[in-house]
Design an enzyme around this catalytic site. Structure first.
Site, PDB file in Angstrom:
ATOM      1  N   ASP A 110       0.875  -1.180   0.000  1.00  0.00           N
ATOM      2  CA  ASP A 110       0.000   0.000   0.000  1.00  0.00           C
ATOM      3  C   ASP A 110       0.912   1.230   0.000  1.00  0.00           C
ATOM      4  O   ASP A 110       1.542   1.528   1.001  1.00  0.00           O
ATOM      5  CB  ASP A 110      -0.874  -0.053   1.267  1.00  0.00           C
ATOM      6  CG  ASP A 110      -1.526   1.286   1.606  1.00  0.00           C
ATOM      7  OD1 ASP A 110      -1.705   2.119   0.706  1.00  0.00           O
ATOM      8  OD2 ASP A 110      -1.862   1.474   2.799  1.00  0.00           O
ATOM      9  N   VAL A 111       0.988   1.895  -1.158  1.00  0.00           N
ATOM     10  CA  VAL A 111       1.820   3.100  -1.250  1.00  0.00           C
ATOM     11  C   VAL A 111       0.908   4.295  -0.961  1.00  0.00           C
ATOM     12  O   VAL A 111       0.172   4.755  -1.834  1.00  0.00           O
ATOM     13  CB  VAL A 111       2.486   3.228  -2.633  1.00  0.00           C
ATOM     14  CG1 VAL A 111       3.536   4.335  -2.607  1.00  0.00           C
ATOM     15  CG2 VAL A 111       3.119   1.915  -3.062  1.00  0.00           C
ATOM     16  N   THR A 159       1.905   9.269   2.631  1.00  0.00           N
ATOM     17  CA  THR A 159       3.086   9.588   3.430  1.00  0.00           C
ATOM     18  C   THR A 159       4.032   8.400   3.537  1.00  0.00           C
ATOM     19  O   THR A 159       5.242   8.554   3.491  1.00  0.00           O
ATOM     20  CB  THR A 159       2.660   9.992   4.864  1.00  0.00           C
ATOM     21  OG1 THR A 159       1.642  10.994   4.768  1.00  0.00           O
ATOM     22  CG2 THR A 159       3.833  10.557   5.643  1.00  0.00           C
ATOM     23  N   ASP A 193      -6.634   3.253  -2.876  1.00  0.00           N
ATOM     24  CA  ASP A 193      -6.679   2.837  -1.460  1.00  0.00           C
ATOM     25  C   ASP A 193      -8.124   2.754  -0.973  1.00  0.00           C
ATOM     26  O   ASP A 193      -8.501   1.835  -0.244  1.00  0.00           O
ATOM     27  CB  ASP A 193      -5.849   3.780  -0.580  1.00  0.00           C
ATOM     28  CG  ASP A 193      -6.241   5.260  -0.703  1.00  0.00           C
ATOM     29  OD1 ASP A 193      -6.957   5.642  -1.654  1.00  0.00           O
ATOM     30  OD2 ASP A 193      -5.810   6.045   0.177  1.00  0.00           O
TER      31      ASP A 193
HETATM   32  N1  LIG Z   1      -4.789  12.512  17.491  1.00  0.00           N
HETATM   33  C1  LIG Z   1      -5.058  12.200  16.237  1.00  0.00           C
HETATM   34  N2  LIG Z   1      -6.318  11.985  15.878  1.00  0.00           N
HETATM   35  C2  LIG Z   1      -6.602  11.680  14.604  1.00  0.00           C
HETATM   36  N3  LIG Z   1      -5.694  11.574  13.639  1.00  0.00           N
HETATM   37  C3  LIG Z   1      -4.411  11.769  13.954  1.00  0.00           C
HETATM   38  C4  LIG Z   1      -4.032  12.086  15.251  1.00  0.00           C
HETATM   39  N4  LIG Z   1      -2.692  12.229  15.266  1.00  0.00           N
HETATM   40  C5  LIG Z   1      -2.270  12.003  14.015  1.00  0.00           C
HETATM   41  N5  LIG Z   1      -3.297  11.725  13.202  1.00  0.00           N
HETATM   42  C6  LIG Z   1      -3.265  11.460  11.739  1.00  0.00           C
HETATM   43  O1  LIG Z   1      -2.817  10.163  11.490  1.00  0.00           O
HETATM   44  C7  LIG Z   1      -1.974  10.151  10.363  1.00  0.00           C
HETATM   45  C8  LIG Z   1      -1.105   8.947  10.466  1.00  0.00           C
HETATM   46  O2  LIG Z   1      -1.923   7.822  10.126  1.00  0.00           O
HETATM   47  P1  LIG Z   1      -1.337   6.645   9.216  1.00  0.00           P
HETATM   48  O3  LIG Z   1      -0.181   6.047   9.940  1.00  0.00           O
HETATM   49  O4  LIG Z   1      -2.431   5.763   8.732  1.00  0.00           O
HETATM   50  O5  LIG Z   1      -0.953   7.544   8.009  1.00  0.00           O
HETATM   51  P2  LIG Z   1       0.122   7.405   6.943  1.00  0.00           P
HETATM   52  O6  LIG Z   1       0.621   6.027   6.815  1.00  0.00           O
HETATM   53  O7  LIG Z   1       1.095   8.479   7.210  1.00  0.00           O
HETATM   54  O8  LIG Z   1      -0.837   7.781   5.774  1.00  0.00           O
HETATM   55  P3  LIG Z   1      -0.887   7.274   4.315  1.00  0.00           P
HETATM   56  O9  LIG Z   1      -1.484   5.893   4.362  1.00  0.00           O
HETATM   57  O10 LIG Z   1      -1.794   8.245   3.656  1.00  0.00           O
HETATM   58  O11 LIG Z   1       0.521   7.314   3.861  1.00  0.00           O
HETATM   59  C9  LIG Z   1      -1.282  11.504  10.417  1.00  0.00           C
HETATM   60  O12 LIG Z   1      -0.984  11.948   9.124  1.00  0.00           O
HETATM   61  C10 LIG Z   1      -2.334  12.397  11.042  1.00  0.00           C
HETATM   62  O13 LIG Z   1      -3.094  13.067  10.059  1.00  0.00           O
HETATM   63  C1  LIG Z   2      -8.270  10.785  -1.055  1.00  0.00           C
HETATM   64  C2  LIG Z   2      -6.924  10.123  -0.924  1.00  0.00           C
HETATM   65  C3  LIG Z   2      -5.834  11.166  -0.816  1.00  0.00           C
HETATM   66  C4  LIG Z   2      -6.953   9.304   0.374  1.00  0.00           C
HETATM   67  O1  LIG Z   2      -5.756   8.622   0.566  1.00  0.00           O
HETATM   68  C5  LIG Z   2      -6.659   9.159  -2.114  1.00  0.00           C
HETATM   69  O2  LIG Z   2      -7.611   8.156  -2.130  1.00  0.00           O
HETATM   70  C6  LIG Z   2      -6.665   9.862  -3.449  1.00  0.00           C
HETATM   71  O3  LIG Z   2      -5.722  10.488  -3.826  1.00  0.00           O
HETATM   72  N1  LIG Z   2      -7.815   9.724  -4.182  1.00  0.00           N
HETATM   73  C7  LIG Z   2      -8.008  10.242  -5.524  1.00  0.00           C
HETATM   74  C8  LIG Z   2      -9.195  11.149  -5.595  1.00  0.00           C
HETATM   75  C9  LIG Z   2     -10.512  10.520  -5.192  1.00  0.00           C
HETATM   76  O4  LIG Z   2     -10.563   9.476  -4.524  1.00  0.00           O
HETATM   77  O5  LIG Z   2     -11.538  11.103  -5.558  1.00  0.00           O
HETATM   78  K   LIG Z   3      -3.764   6.092   2.756  1.00  0.00           K
END
Ligand SMILES: Nc1ncnc2c1ncn2[C@@H]1O[C@H](COP(=O)(O)OP(=O)(O)OP(=O)(O)O)[C@@H](O)[C@H]1O
Ligand SMILES: CC(C)(CO)[C@@H](O)C(=O)NCCC(=O)O
Ligand SMILES: [K+]
Length: 257
Positions: free
Chosen positions: A7-8, A11, A105
């Site tokens: 899963d890319v 972040t 995703d």
């Molecule tokens: N207290 C909080 N309550 C809700 N959300 C939070 C809180 N603290 C941090 N977050 C969110 O959680 C995110 C981290 O979640 P996760 O580990 O799923 O994300 P990620 O792996 O960085 O995201 P992605 O899958 O988009 O790459 C942060 O980017 C932030 O927005």
């Molecule tokens: C909405 C996010 C950023 C959530 O990760 C992703 O699913 C994305 O880039 N979606 C494309 C736009 C859409 O889902 O309408």
């Molecule tokens: K995501």
């Protein structure tokens, strides 16, 4: 027959190696890498893995990130395959105006959510919340139609936007409070209840549309932080994206081997 799910995200990249490409397969290894560090995978955490026989991934980070992942996979003799949201997949029907524009995703997590609910009994409508860099709230009816969903800024983005856009706010992390009485708590509670309120709204839309109580599922790295602040009971599921990838892999690659 080992299977690698990737899963890319926005972040971070998350990967998991399973002993088979079917739901319920045993997890052999897993990891996460910030997107900046994708180039370390082959010499790092992938170096000593058993070679995967099959691979399926989903990307929202764009073509460049995807290509960087494919380069790392040259370590093995496996064909990279990526999910592109379509009009129909694994029992779900995609209601997006342009199905392929839906985030992969979101689509994959919905497949995981649908199968999770079906495994529990009769079909029900589903509200699916995915809490990551961004937050998404999807509505699926009992027949497996994805009706539509919300995209919201994640907690981190909300706070950074406030910090950047106001004159005097700085953002140390606070606590979620019913009546916040300091800046940190006010900001943390504001972000949390913005998400919880949006989810409640979608719950009501779906309840009204379907006339049946939706099942509420939450996934994503920050789900456990949101769960206590929700207005409805939510089932927290570790990684619905991997569950969805296993489900789609079974349909694509079949039962054999
Ligand atoms: N207290 C909080 N309550 C809700 N959300 C939070 C809180 N603290 C941090 N977050 C969110 O959680 C995110 C981290 O979640 P996760 O580990 O799923 O994300 P990620 O792996 O960085 O995201 P992605 O899958 O988009 O790459 C942060 O980017 C932030 O927005
Ligand atoms: C909405 C996010 C950023 C959530 O990760 C992703 O699913 C994305 O880039 N979606 C494309 C736009 C859409 O889902 O309408
Ligand atoms: K995501």
């Amino acid at each position: 027959m080992t299977f690698l799910a990737i899963d890319v995200g926005n972040t971070r990249l998350k990967w998991a190696l399973y002993d088979a490409h079917r739901p319920g397969a045993a997890l052999l290894a897993q990891g996460t890498e910030f997107l900046e560090h994708i180039d370390r995978l082959a010499e790092g955490s992938w170096a000593n893995l058993p070679a995967p026989n099959r691979m399926l991934g989903c990307v929202v980070a764009g073509d460049i990130a995807r290509r960087r992942v494919v380069e790392q996979m040259e370590l093995w003799d496996v064909t990279p395959q990526w999910v592109v949201p379509s009009a129909q997949e694994a029992g779900l029907t995609n209601g997006y105006d342009y199905p392929s524009r839906l985030g992969a995703d979101r689509w994959v997590a919905m497949v995981g959510a649908r199968h999770h609910v079906l495994a529990q009994g009769a079909p029900r409508p589903i509200v699916l919340v995915m809490v990551g860099t961004a937050v998404t709230v999807e509505c699926i009816d009992a027949a497996g139609n994805f009706l539509g969903g919300l995209i919201l800024p994640g907690h981190g983005i909300m706070l950074r936007a406030l910090e950047a856009g106001t004159a005097g706010l700085h953002v140390p992390t606070g606590e979620v409070r019913l009546f916040p009485t300091n800046t940190s708590d006010a900001l943390t509670s504001g972000g949390t209840y913005a998400i919880a309120g949006a989810v409640e709204r979608m719950y009501q839309h779906l309840l009204q549309h379907c006339g049946a109580e939706p099942a509420c599922l939450m996934t994503g790295g920050a789900g456990w932080k949101m769960a206590p602040s929700m207005t409805r009971p939510f089932e927290l599921i570790e990684n619905l994206i991997f569950d969805g990838l296993l489900q789609i892999a079974l349909q694509r690659f079949g039962d054999a081997d």
